[in-house]
Design a protein around this motif. Structure first.
Motif, mmCIF file in Angstrom:
data_model
loop_
_atom_site.group_PDB
_atom_site.id
_atom_site.type_symbol
_atom_site.label_atom_id
_atom_site.label_comp_id
_atom_site.label_asym_id
_atom_site.label_seq_id
_atom_site.Cartn_x
_atom_site.Cartn_y
_atom_site.Cartn_z
ATOM 1 N N VAL A 161 67.390 90.478 61.802
ATOM 2 C CA VAL A 161 66.730 89.736 61.905
ATOM 3 C C VAL A 161 66.464 89.653 60.259
ATOM 4 N N PRO A 184 70.233 90.834 73.127
ATOM 5 C CA PRO A 184 70.295 89.683 72.837
ATOM 6 C C PRO A 184 69.265 88.762 72.477
ATOM 7 N N VAL A 185 68.024 89.564 71.904
ATOM 8 C CA VAL A 185 67.346 88.956 71.750
ATOM 9 C C VAL A 185 67.043 88.312 70.116
ATOM 10 N N LYS A 186 67.504 89.973 69.562
ATOM 11 C CA LYS A 186 68.040 90.511 68.422
ATOM 12 C C LYS A 186 69.239 89.296 68.098
ATOM 13 N N VAL A 187 69.977 88.891 68.673
ATOM 14 C CA VAL A 187 71.228 88.223 68.079
ATOM 15 C C VAL A 187 70.353 86.391 67.632
ATOM 16 N N ASP A 188 69.614 86.509 68.954
ATOM 17 C CA ASP A 188 68.908 84.842 69.123
ATOM 18 C C ASP A 188 67.886 84.369 67.310
ATOM 19 N N ARG A 189 67.383 85.622 67.405
ATOM 20 C CA ARG A 189 66.197 85.812 66.490
ATOM 21 C C ARG A 189 66.827 85.881 65.318
ATOM 22 N N ARG A 191 69.742 84.320 64.718
ATOM 23 C CA ARG A 191 70.943 83.316 64.894
ATOM 24 C C ARG A 191 69.349 81.938 64.138
ATOM 25 N N ALA A 192 68.101 82.163 65.344
ATOM 26 C CA ALA A 192 67.045 81.169 65.066
ATOM 27 C C ALA A 192 66.347 80.768 63.652
ATOM 28 N N ARG A 199 79.982 89.457 65.099
ATOM 29 C CA ARG A 199 79.637 90.536 66.377
ATOM 30 C C ARG A 199 81.410 91.552 65.926
ATOM 31 N N ASN A 412 61.230 93.817 69.368
ATOM 32 C CA ASN A 412 61.966 93.000 69.879
ATOM 33 C C ASN A 412 62.515 93.163 71.244
ATOM 34 N N GLU A 414 63.957 92.588 75.195
ATOM 35 C CA GLU A 414 64.609 91.817 76.499
ATOM 36 C C GLU A 414 63.363 92.229 77.457
#
Length: 432
Positions: A161, A184-189, A191-192, A199, A412, A414
């Motif tokens: 991230v 998932p919160v780290k994956v989403d951050r 990508r954002a 992966r 970070n 969930e």
């Protein structure tokens, strides 16, 4: 050079035999044509050899592999160049105004439980949600200044991230490799922040293999999460700020407690504390104790990480560079289980109203564990329990109350995990 010599031998004589304007024109463009042919043939030879499995012909001889008892290989750096405290101080100057100077928090209730004054560096409030932003900003910024157009990174989450955010700030492309079971919160951050997320597997070896292939194909440098001097120095700036703030308040630190994953943070803490009487302690989840085992063995020792709520502290092996820094500077390592981490998580959430991820709460869990060993009398007691590696818990502090700094490394987490950890057994009056 063999390609250049061959082409020159083949082309020089025909070019010399030409006459008139054609010869003059060809002689003028000859260096350009020769260079283009050399590059084309060299690249073709490279592609052909790598396709035939001869990739090692082009690898730099700087890594070796260690195997753990389960057979997983871990890439290591043979001769790490050790950074110094001056590099942490320089990192702090470079990062000033580019990262958040996070607050230092204090809770009398936590002090009573820890038998010491506890100062908490709230890096969960850092850009990107963790102190990994510091090392990433320093490393990526220097790569951008050197003319690179992209970077590659791998991690369990927070470093990826941070690299993604740092790359976006510097206008670089970023590819980050995360495990298939990443939060998932780290994956989403990531990508954002504009990064391409790949992966790969569940082990650091699997992620590193993919990250290296991407770096080679795209020609972008790999920003290592642990074995990178800029990353270590950047992470150390958090500890340096905590040390400076404690001194400014008139309560200089006697000890510094930092969670340990790959070791970049605790190595940075050791450098920040160098030349001072501050004693540095690491904290690892039970079963994910590579640093503790490495200190006992005298060399980086891989482990097969056990399940833990602290997903950011499960890399499998401490880095060579962090180990080289920490091996003579760390006073001891505390092992904490999930129950201790949950207790620390709830204290932070309910008493200070601060949300951290389990990996970030591990530092406070370690400080509380050391406080239990020291006891309310504060005597010099050897930490001999199953969760500790040698050493004396809290230094005496010269008759004054001991002050312990703890780095809350990240936040970070969930939402469903927060609900689960703070829910069923949440008790009122933890601050009473």
């Amino acid at each position: 050079m063999p390609v250049l010599a061959l082409l020159d031998r083949l082309l020089a004589e025909p070019v010399a035999g030409l006459g008139g304007p054609a010869r003059a024109l060809l002689v003028t463009v000859y260096p350009v044509v020769l260079t283009a042919l050399v590059l084309a043939l060299s690249l073709a030879a490279h592609r052909g050899l790598t396709a035939l499995g001869a990739r090692r012909l082009f690898d730099l001889p700087r890594r070796r592999a260690h195997s753990n008892p389960e057979g997983e290989t871990m890439p290591r750096i043979d001769a790490p160049a050790l950074p110094a405290r001056t590099q942490v101080e320089e990192a702090a100057r470079v990062l000033s105004g580019r990262v958040v100077r996070t607050p230092v928090l204090h809770s009398p209730a936590i002090d009573r439980l820890a038998c010491a004054r506890i100062l908490l560096k709230a890096e969960n409030l850092q850009d990107g949600g963790s102190y990994k932003m510091r090392g990433a900003m320093l490393a990526v910024g220097r790569l951008a200044a050197a003319g690179h157009t992209g970077v590659v990174a791998q991690s369990t989450g927070n470093h990826a991230v941070a690299v993604a955010l740092a790359a976006r700030r510097h206008g670089l492309a970023a590819t980050v490799v995360l495990p298939v079971d990443a939060a998932p919160v780290k994956v989403d951050r990531a990508r954002a922040a504009g990064a391409r997320v790949v992966r790969a597997g569940t082990t650091v070896e699997e992620r590193l293999a993919v990250a290296r292939r991407i770096a080679e194909v795209e020609g972008h440098p790999l920003v290592d999460a642990y074995d990178h001097p800029d990353v270590v120095a950047g992470q150390g700036s958090a500890s340096l700020e905590l040390i400076e703030e404690a001194a400014r308040r008139g309560t200089p630190l006697d000890a510094l407690v930092v969670p340990v994953g790959g070791g970049g943070g605790i190595a940075g803490a050791c450098l920040a504390a160098a030349g001072t009487p501050i004693e540095v302690y690491g904290v690892e989840p039970v079963g994910c104790d590579s640093l503790a085992r490495s200190l006992a063995a005298g060399r980086p020792t891989p482990v097969a990480p056990a399940p833990s709520l602290a997903d950011g502290l499960r890399p499998g092996c401490v880095g060579d560079l962090p180990f080289a820094v920490a091996r003579t500077a760390v006073r001891g390592v505390v092992r904490v289980d999930d129950d201790a981490i949950v207790e620390a998580f709830r204290l932070l959430l309910l008493d200070l109203k601060v949300l951290v991820e389990p990996s970030g709460a591990a530092g406070l869990a370690g400080a509380l564990r050391l406080g239990e060993v020291a006891g309310p009398g504060g005597g010099a007691v050897t930490a001999a329990g199953p969760g500790d590696v040698g050493g004396t818990p809290w230094p005496s502090g010269g008759g004054r109350r001991r002050t312990v700094g703890v780095v809350l490394t990240g936040g970070n987490v969930e939402a469903d995990l927060v609900a689960r950890l703070a829910g069923d057994r949440m008790t009122a009056g933890v601050a009473a």
